[in-house]
Design a protein around this motif. Structure first.
Motif, PDB file in Angstrom:
ATOM      1  N   LEU A   1     -19.527  30.739  30.732  1.00 16.36           N
ATOM      2  CA  LEU A   1     -19.906  32.141  30.526  1.00 16.36           C
ATOM      3  C   LEU A   1     -21.386  32.182  30.148  1.00 16.36           C
TER       4      LEU A   1
ATOM      5  N   GLN B   1     -19.416  33.248  34.878  1.00 10.13           N
ATOM      6  CA  GLN B   1     -19.339  34.681  34.611  1.00 10.13           C
ATOM      7  C   GLN B   1     -20.605  35.044  33.842  1.00 10.13           C
TER       8      GLN B   1
ATOM      9  N   GLU C   1     -22.564  37.838  31.182  1.00 10.05           N
ATOM     10  CA  GLU C   1     -22.472  38.886  30.170  1.00 10.05           C
ATOM     11  C   GLU C   1     -23.851  39.128  29.573  1.00 10.05           C
TER      12      GLU C   1
ATOM     13  N   SER D   1     -16.693  40.378  26.908  1.00  7.80           N
ATOM     14  CA  SER D   1     -15.665  39.352  27.116  1.00  7.80           C
ATOM     15  C   SER D   1     -15.329  38.633  25.820  1.00  7.80           C
ATOM     16  N   SER D   2     -14.100  38.096  25.770  1.00 10.38           N
ATOM     17  CA  SER D   2     -13.765  37.171  24.703  1.00 10.38           C
ATOM     18  C   SER D   2     -14.432  35.833  25.017  1.00 10.38           C
TER      19      SER D   2
END
Ligand code: IMP
Ligand code: MG
Length: 188
Positions: free
Chosen positions: A36, A63, A65, A90-91
């Protein structure tokens, strides 16, 4: 008003592009495939956009963020107060996270972000910065991936600003003020 003609180039487009590819190779070798990427706004937006495309070319499918942090500054000196202006959605629990920022100076912004994500249960938090200013650290933080060592000057361009100007430049440079220093430094 910003005047791009008054900016002296420190790191040009080609050098930045080459370095992004090298950093991406190193990031792919070090981090989990389900990485992430968390870009720290605003200053990292251009670097992050290029770096994640380099990651794609290097075979990773991260991903992406964003977190918007503001380290309030008096003049060009960091005050140590960091505020979250926009949080990640997101977590991060159990995940490898790569924090991406423009420049590591006192370290306060990145220590704040790293502690926050670790407290939320991230498995590992890595730090990638385009620029590192040596000898400016107020708190202990080791970047995992560094683009370039930056001289102790106030830089602009490639996402970085002075009073909200110069973010659009495709290179990193130094504003030539002549004998007149601007009195207001904004931006994060
Ligand atoms: P730190 O918390 O002192 O490490 O501050 C890092 C942040 O300050 C960076 O993410 C930048 O937003 C900003 N910053 C520090 N030095 C410069 C500079 O030379 N030009 C533009 N922004 C800078
Ligand atoms: Mg910043």
């Amino acid at each position: 008003m910003s005047d791009p003609l008054r900016v002296r180039i420190l790191f040009d487009e080609a050098a930045i592009a080459r370095r992004n590819e090298e950093m991406a190779q190193a990031i792919v070798r070090t981090t989990a495939p389900d990485l992430l990427v968390v870009a720290v706004l605003k200053g990292s937006f251009m670097f992050a956009a290029d770096l994640i495309r380099s990651l794609h070319r290097a075979g990773q499918a991260p991903q992406v963020e964003f977190v918007h942090l503001s380290s309030y500054r008096a003049g060009t000196v960091s005050s140590g107060n960091v505020a979250i202006l926009r949080d990640v959605e997101s977590s991060v629990e159990g995940r490898d996270v790569l924090l991406v920022d423009d420049i590591l100076e006192s370290g306060r912004t990145l220590v704040f972000a790293k502690d926050l994500l670790m407290a939320r249960g991230a498995r590992r938090v890595f730090v990638a910065v385009l620029l590192e200013k040596a000898g400016k650290r107020a708190v202990e933080v080791q970047p995992d991936f560094v683009g370039f060592q930056c001289p102790d000057v106030f830089v602009v361009g490639y996402g970085m600003d002075v009073a909200h100007n110069y973010r659009q430049l495709p290179f990193v440079g130094v504003v030539d003020h002549g004998d007149k220093e601007p009195d207001l430094f904004g931006g994060t």
